[in-house]
Scaffold this motif. Structure first.
Motif, PDB file in Angstrom:
ATOM      1  N   MET A   1     -11.746  -4.430   3.315  1.00  0.00           N
ATOM      2  CA  MET A   1     -11.452  -3.344   2.384  1.00  0.00           C
ATOM      3  C   MET A   1     -12.224  -2.094   2.798  1.00  0.00           C
ATOM      4  SD  MET A   1      -9.250  -4.775   0.460  1.00  0.00           S
ATOM      5  CE  MET A   1      -9.037  -3.593  -0.873  1.00  0.00           C
TER       6      MET A   1
ATOM      7  N   GLY B   1      -6.378  -2.718  -5.040  1.00  0.00           N
ATOM      8  CA  GLY B   1      -7.699  -2.705  -4.422  1.00  0.00           C
ATOM      9  C   GLY B   1      -8.536  -3.913  -4.758  1.00  0.00           C
TER      10      GLY B   1
ATOM     11  N   CYS C   1      -1.012 -11.535  -4.462  1.00  0.00           N
ATOM     12  CA  CYS C   1      -1.209 -10.091  -4.561  1.00  0.00           C
ATOM     13  C   CYS C   1      -0.703  -9.542  -5.898  1.00  0.00           C
ATOM     14  CB  CYS C   1      -0.487  -9.382  -3.412  1.00  0.00           C
ATOM     15  SG  CYS C   1      -0.536  -7.574  -3.536  1.00  0.00           S
TER      16      CYS C   1
ATOM     17  N   THR D   1      -2.058   6.837  -2.539  1.00  0.00           N
ATOM     18  CA  THR D   1      -2.682   5.588  -2.104  1.00  0.00           C
ATOM     19  C   THR D   1      -4.098   5.807  -1.606  1.00  0.00           C
ATOM     20  OG1 THR D   1      -1.753   5.788   0.114  1.00  0.00           O
ATOM     21  CG2 THR D   1      -0.461   4.603  -1.523  1.00  0.00           C
TER      22      THR D   1
ATOM     23  N   ARG E   1      -8.703  -0.005  -0.073  1.00  0.00           N
ATOM     24  CA  ARG E   1      -7.446  -0.464   0.519  1.00  0.00           C
ATOM     25  C   ARG E   1      -7.748  -1.354   1.731  1.00  0.00           C
ATOM     26  NH1 ARG E   1      -6.065   0.800  -3.759  1.00  0.00           N
ATOM     27  NH2 ARG E   1      -4.677   2.512  -4.372  1.00  0.00           N
TER      28      ARG E   1
ATOM     29  N   ARG F   1      -1.043   1.990  -9.468  1.00  0.00           N
ATOM     30  CA  ARG F   1      -0.813   0.594  -9.811  1.00  0.00           C
ATOM     31  C   ARG F   1      -1.332   0.280 -11.209  1.00  0.00           C
ATOM     32  NH1 ARG F   1      -1.119  -3.491 -11.867  1.00  0.00           N
ATOM     33  NH2 ARG F   1      -0.844  -5.631 -11.111  1.00  0.00           N
TER      34      ARG F   1
ATOM     35  N   VAL G   1       0.832  -1.206   0.000  1.00  0.00           N
ATOM     36  CA  VAL G   1       0.000   0.000   0.000  1.00  0.00           C
ATOM     37  C   VAL G   1       0.868   1.258   0.000  1.00  0.00           C
ATOM     38  CG1 VAL G   1      -1.698   1.329   1.314  1.00  0.00           C
ATOM     39  CG2 VAL G   1      -1.963  -1.150   1.082  1.00  0.00           C
TER      40      VAL G   1
ATOM     41  N   SER H   1      -9.830   4.630   1.128  1.00  0.00           N
ATOM     42  CA  SER H   1      -8.734   5.460   1.628  1.00  0.00           C
ATOM     43  C   SER H   1      -9.066   6.937   1.457  1.00  0.00           C
ATOM     44  CB  SER H   1      -7.446   5.134   0.871  1.00  0.00           C
ATOM     45  OG  SER H   1      -7.482   5.680  -0.444  1.00  0.00           O
TER      46      SER H   1
ATOM     47  N   GLN I   1      -5.600   5.076 -10.456  1.00  0.00           N
ATOM     48  CA  GLN I   1      -4.564   4.870  -9.440  1.00  0.00           C
ATOM     49  C   GLN I   1      -3.229   4.459 -10.078  1.00  0.00           C
ATOM     50  OE1 GLN I   1      -5.963   1.713  -6.854  1.00  0.00           O
ATOM     51  NE2 GLN I   1      -6.409   0.369  -8.571  1.00  0.00           N
TER      52      GLN I   1
ATOM     53  N   CYS J   1      -0.994  -1.269  -4.444  1.00  0.00           N
ATOM     54  CA  CYS J   1      -2.246  -1.966  -4.173  1.00  0.00           C
ATOM     55  C   CYS J   1      -3.242  -1.649  -5.286  1.00  0.00           C
ATOM     56  CB  CYS J   1      -2.813  -1.530  -2.827  1.00  0.00           C
ATOM     57  SG  CYS J   1      -4.370  -2.329  -2.395  1.00  0.00           S
TER      58      CYS J   1
END
Length: 408
Positions: free
Chosen positions: A33, A20, A69, A408, A42, A273, A13, A36, A271, A18
């Motif tokens: 979950m 999600g 993950c 994040t 998150r 990621r 994170v 955030s 995001q 992450c």
């Protein structure tokens, strides 16, 4: 140094890696979950961690997390019998397709094929349920929903360009069901169930998960306040590509085109990621669907409203069998197409994968962590346009140094 699950999750994170997806909550039921401050799903602990009897047990749990993950590891899939296309991944069959049920076709994104497949599989009893994304009681928010009827599939039809953790629904890993998830979610479930029974995994072409703040911003631009009750909210669907449409409890309707909603507000809020994702095309799924756009002379999609048409890709023998039977049963209609035809009308997916090696190098040079990606042929793709890869590396380096990767 501690080697426990909470520490491992916190590292993912904090690095902005992450996605999600929620898969980590299936490894420890004390995790949930939550949204955030930046507007993304998150994991957080709501109950104390189960006591482990040894450091070896804790390390084993962390190794399991590392395998599952998507912020740690994603492996390209090579199902038996599939041909691996450098940009489209494993392919056993590829079609232009749409749902024959006109209501499912209209309300689903593009041709409504995933909605039609879910409805067919649960209505025939082939699957006990489908787990997918749908609107929450407050339709501004998106949640995982369970589908057991055609009407429930219809209610959940259409894209949801907002945070949702489908894997956090325990039924998402049930081998007796169907799960429809983002590429990162199906890759996590594929890793979680590796070597054992798995649900039917359906996915779609994905450009990333925007912040929840972006949905709220589009609504604000349309004159709908944060406390104004909504009866419904559609990001797409009700036509192709469909409009972002919100209806208030008193019947007022406000909408924006796909280009306005995604292009101006939602897309730029994706995001971090997702910007370093190797797989926006659902390689780990049994079946993947996406938009089979009509394009202009430059190869860029045209967004004029029309009847929806999906690109449909069977990736595994199980997926091929389902699609072939769906055509035979009159659930779907369409024609075979070449994988290059699909890739040709997906400029964003082409560009992202072809330049990802440069993006990863730029991120590492800027001091950011990146996940481990195996088997995607990213260096070979980058070698096809070295200048673009270098340009991407430089731009990513600057963005990382400016702190983008820490959102994040």
């Amino acid at each position: 140094m501690r080697h426990d699950l909470d520490t491992a999750i916190a590292g993912v994170v904090a690095a902005g890696l992450c996605s999600g997806c929620g898969a980590c909550t299936l490894l420890d039921d004390g995790l949930t979950m939550r949204m955030s401050a930046a507007g993304f799903a998150r994991p957080g602990r709501t109950r104390p961690a189960a006591a482990t009897t040894s450091s070896a047990a804790a390390s084993s749990q962390v190794r399991r997390f590392d395998q599952v993950c998507p912020g740690r590891n994603v492996a390209a899939q090579r199902p038996p019998g599939a041909t691996r296309h450098p940009l489209l991944g494993p392919v056993l069959g590829c079609w232009e397709a749409w749902a024959l049920d006109p209501e499912l076709r209209r309300q689903g994104s593009s041709g409504g094929v995933l909605t039609a497949l879910q409805a067919w599989l649960v209505e025939t009893g082939e699957a006990v349920r489908s787990v997918a994304a749908g609107a929450a009681p407050d339709p501004r928010r998106t949640v995982a929903v369970q589908i057991t009827t055609r009407d429930e599939a219809l209610a959940a039809a259409g894209s949801r360009y907002a945070p949702v953790a489908v894997c956090a629904e325990p039924a998402a890993s049930d081998a007796a069901g169907v799960t429809v998830g983002k590429p990162c979610e199906v890759s996590a479930l594929r890793a979680l169930t590796a070597g054992g029974p798995a649900p039917v995994l359906l996915s779609f072409f994905c450009a990333g998960t925007p912040s929840q703040r972006a949905t709220d911003a589009v609504l604000a631009d349309l004159g709908i306040g944060p406390d104004e009750p909504l009866a419904s909210l559609w990001y797409r669907g009700h036509g192709w590509p469909g409009r972002f449409t919100a209806t208030t409890d008193d019947g007022r309707e406000a909408s924006a085109s796909y280009e306005e909603s995604w292009g101006t507000t939602l897309g730029p809020a994706v995001q971090w990621r997702c910007k370093v994702c190797p797989d926006g095309i659902g390689e780990s799924a049994d079946v993947t669907a996406g938009d089979l756009w009509t394009t202009d002379e430059r190869g860029y999609p045209l967004f004029a409203e029309s009847d929806g048409v999906s690109a449909l890709v069977a990736r595994t023998p199980r997926g091929l069998d389902i699609v072939q039977r769906a055509f035979a049963a009159g659930v779907l209609a369409g024609r075979p197409v070449e994988p290059d035809e699909v890739v040709g009308v997906q400029p964003l997916q082409r560009a992202r994968r072809s330049t990802l090696a440069g993006r990863l190098v730029g991120a590492r040079l800027g001091g950011a962590r990146v996940p481990r990606y195996r088997g995607f042929g990213l260096l070979r793709l980058a070698a096809g346009d070295v200048r673009a890869a270098v340009r991407t590396a430089r731009g990513t380096f600057r963005r990382v140094r400016a702190g983008v990767a820490r959102e994040t």
